[in-house]
Design a protein around this motif. Structure first.
Motif, PDB file in Angstrom:
ATOM      1  N   THR A   1       0.490  24.020  -3.014  1.00  0.00           N
ATOM      2  CA  THR A   1       1.694  23.305  -3.449  1.00  0.00           C
ATOM      3  C   THR A   1       2.702  23.240  -2.304  1.00  0.00           C
ATOM      4  OG1 THR A   1       1.360  23.923  -5.757  1.00  0.00           O
ATOM      5  CG2 THR A   1       3.594  23.286  -5.123  1.00  0.00           C
ATOM      6  N   ARG A   2       2.868  24.359  -1.620  1.00  0.00           N
ATOM      7  CA  ARG A   2       3.792  24.425  -0.475  1.00  0.00           C
ATOM      8  C   ARG A   2       3.339  23.455   0.632  1.00  0.00           C
ATOM      9  NH1 ARG A   2       7.630  27.672   0.578  1.00  0.00           N
ATOM     10  NH2 ARG A   2       7.052  29.167  -1.030  1.00  0.00           N
TER      11      ARG A   2
ATOM     12  N   LEU B   1       4.086  18.251   3.586  1.00  0.00           N
ATOM     13  CA  LEU B   1       3.556  16.971   4.067  1.00  0.00           C
ATOM     14  C   LEU B   1       4.401  15.807   3.565  1.00  0.00           C
ATOM     15  CD1 LEU B   1      -0.267  17.473   3.550  1.00  0.00           C
ATOM     16  CD2 LEU B   1       0.862  17.069   5.724  1.00  0.00           C
ATOM     17  N   VAL B   2       4.743  15.834   2.278  1.00  0.00           N
ATOM     18  CA  VAL B   2       5.546  14.756   1.700  1.00  0.00           C
ATOM     19  C   VAL B   2       6.955  14.777   2.293  1.00  0.00           C
ATOM     20  CG1 VAL B   2       6.545  13.852  -0.431  1.00  0.00           C
ATOM     21  CG2 VAL B   2       4.175  14.638  -0.407  1.00  0.00           C
ATOM     22  N   ARG B   3       7.554  15.947   2.362  1.00  0.00           N
ATOM     23  CA  ARG B   3       8.905  16.080   2.927  1.00  0.00           C
ATOM     24  C   ARG B   3       8.970  15.528   4.350  1.00  0.00           C
ATOM     25  NH1 ARG B   3      10.089  21.833   4.651  1.00  0.00           N
ATOM     26  NH2 ARG B   3       8.713  21.069   6.291  1.00  0.00           N
ATOM     27  N   ASP B   4       7.916  15.756   5.123  1.00  0.00           N
ATOM     28  CA  ASP B   4       7.886  15.332   6.519  1.00  0.00           C
ATOM     29  C   ASP B   4       7.462  13.875   6.695  1.00  0.00           C
ATOM     30  OD1 ASP B   4       8.697  17.913   7.086  1.00  0.00           O
ATOM     31  OD2 ASP B   4       6.708  18.598   7.702  1.00  0.00           O
ATOM     32  N   GLY B   5       7.396  13.130   5.595  1.00  0.00           N
ATOM     33  CA  GLY B   5       7.118  11.704   5.666  1.00  0.00           C
ATOM     34  C   GLY B   5       5.653  11.310   5.603  1.00  0.00           C
TER      35      GLY B   5
ATOM     36  N   GLU C   1       0.838  -1.199   0.000  1.00  0.00           N
ATOM     37  CA  GLU C   1       0.000   0.000   0.000  1.00  0.00           C
ATOM     38  C   GLU C   1       0.873   1.250   0.000  1.00  0.00           C
ATOM     39  OE1 GLU C   1      -2.694  -0.023   3.260  1.00  0.00           O
ATOM     40  OE2 GLU C   1      -3.911  -1.610   2.403  1.00  0.00           O
ATOM     41  N   ALA C   2       0.344   2.301  -0.617  1.00  0.00           N
ATOM     42  CA  ALA C   2       1.083   3.561  -0.662  1.00  0.00           C
ATOM     43  C   ALA C   2       0.131   4.718  -0.403  1.00  0.00           C
ATOM     44  CB  ALA C   2       1.748   3.722  -2.026  1.00  0.00           C
ATOM     45  N   THR C   3       0.692   5.783   0.123  1.00  0.00           N
ATOM     46  CA  THR C   3      -0.044   7.019   0.323  1.00  0.00           C
ATOM     47  C   THR C   3       0.501   8.057  -0.637  1.00  0.00           C
ATOM     48  OG1 THR C   3      -0.444   6.543   2.648  1.00  0.00           O
ATOM     49  CG2 THR C   3      -0.586   8.844   1.990  1.00  0.00           C
ATOM     50  N   ALA C   4      -0.406   8.858  -1.196  1.00  0.00           N
ATOM     51  CA  ALA C   4      -0.009   9.958  -2.080  1.00  0.00           C
ATOM     52  C   ALA C   4      -0.694  11.229  -1.622  1.00  0.00           C
ATOM     53  CB  ALA C   4      -0.388   9.655  -3.520  1.00  0.00           C
ATOM     54  N   VAL C   5      -0.001  12.326  -1.782  1.00  0.00           N
ATOM     55  CA  VAL C   5      -0.591  13.641  -1.583  1.00  0.00           C
ATOM     56  C   VAL C   5      -0.946  14.141  -2.974  1.00  0.00           C
ATOM     57  CG1 VAL C   5      -0.188  16.012  -0.832  1.00  0.00           C
ATOM     58  CG2 VAL C   5       0.703  14.119   0.525  1.00  0.00           C
TER      59      VAL C   5
ATOM     60  N   LEU D   1       3.894  12.389  -4.527  1.00  0.00           N
ATOM     61  CA  LEU D   1       3.282  13.714  -4.634  1.00  0.00           C
ATOM     62  C   LEU D   1       2.750  13.840  -6.052  1.00  0.00           C
ATOM     63  CD1 LEU D   1       2.635  16.542  -3.570  1.00  0.00           C
ATOM     64  CD2 LEU D   1       5.001  17.205  -4.100  1.00  0.00           C
ATOM     65  N   ILE D   2       1.446  14.058  -6.180  1.00  0.00           N
ATOM     66  CA  ILE D   2       0.804  14.141  -7.496  1.00  0.00           C
ATOM     67  C   ILE D   2       0.266  15.550  -7.689  1.00  0.00           C
ATOM     68  CG2 ILE D   2      -1.018  13.242  -8.990  1.00  0.00           C
ATOM     69  CD1 ILE D   2      -0.975  10.662  -7.240  1.00  0.00           C
TER      70      ILE D   2
END
Length: 179
Positions: free
Chosen positions: A28-29, A34-38, A2-6, A43-44
């Motif tokens: 965008t920021r 969120l992605v940077r912090d795990g 499973e994967a999570t995407a923003v 990121l889409i």
């Protein structure tokens, strides 16, 4: 696995096409942080109209400057409606094996975007993160009635609310027509 995407829908460029709108930059920021912090493995970004390449370039540049590795950023190119945007998102979610999706968008856009995703991709777990922007800017669109509507919308909060309410009510009908 499973994967999570923003996921961030397209929110266009400024009228002169040189930069992201304040709304686009803010979401965008937030998504990039969120992605940077795990918070996610992917990121889409969705990008729109004939200026999609510039929107993608600016979003990727901002995400990288925040600390997101370029290899986990995916682009949905040249969308023209919420409905084809969501259909393309479904393809990407399937391709990336995403089961958890974090939608990051502006607070007034959130209900319609979330509803479209729930209709098109009911199997994905959806989390919503709303971003409030301090001002609205005139946005760049190719031609026709859409720029007129959106330029009026961008200058008037009541019209912006009505604009989103109208499309929120229209979304289920349009999503069913797309299937």
């Amino acid at each position: 696995m499973e994967a999570t995407a923003v996921y961030v829908p397209s929110l266009c460029l400024t009228l002169d096409g040189t930069r992201l709108t304040a709304m686009n930059e803010a979401v965008t920021r937030k998504a990039s942080e969120l992605v940077r912090d795990g918070g996610a493995a992917h990121l889409i970004f969705s990008t729109a109209y004939n200026v999609w390449k510039r929107e993608a370039e600016l979003r990727i540049k901002l995400a990288i400057s925040i600390g997101v590795p370029e290899n986990i950023i995916s682009i949905i190119p040249q969308v023209t409606t919420t409905y084809n945007e969501t259909a393309r998102l479904k393809e990407m979610v399937t391709e990336l094996n995403v089961t958890n999706l974090i939608l990051v968008t502006e607070k007034w856009h959130m209900p319609r975007a979330a509803l479209a995703i729930r209709i098109a991709i009911p199997e994905v777990r959806l989390e919503k993160i709303s971003v409030t922007t301090p001002r609205y800017e005139r946005t760049h669109h190719p031609a026709g009635i859409i720029p007129k509507i959106k330029s009026i919308r961008d200058g008037s909060m009541p019209f912006w609310i009505l604009f989103n309410l109208f499309f929120f009510l229209l979304t289920p009908l349009m999503m069913r027509r797309q299937k």
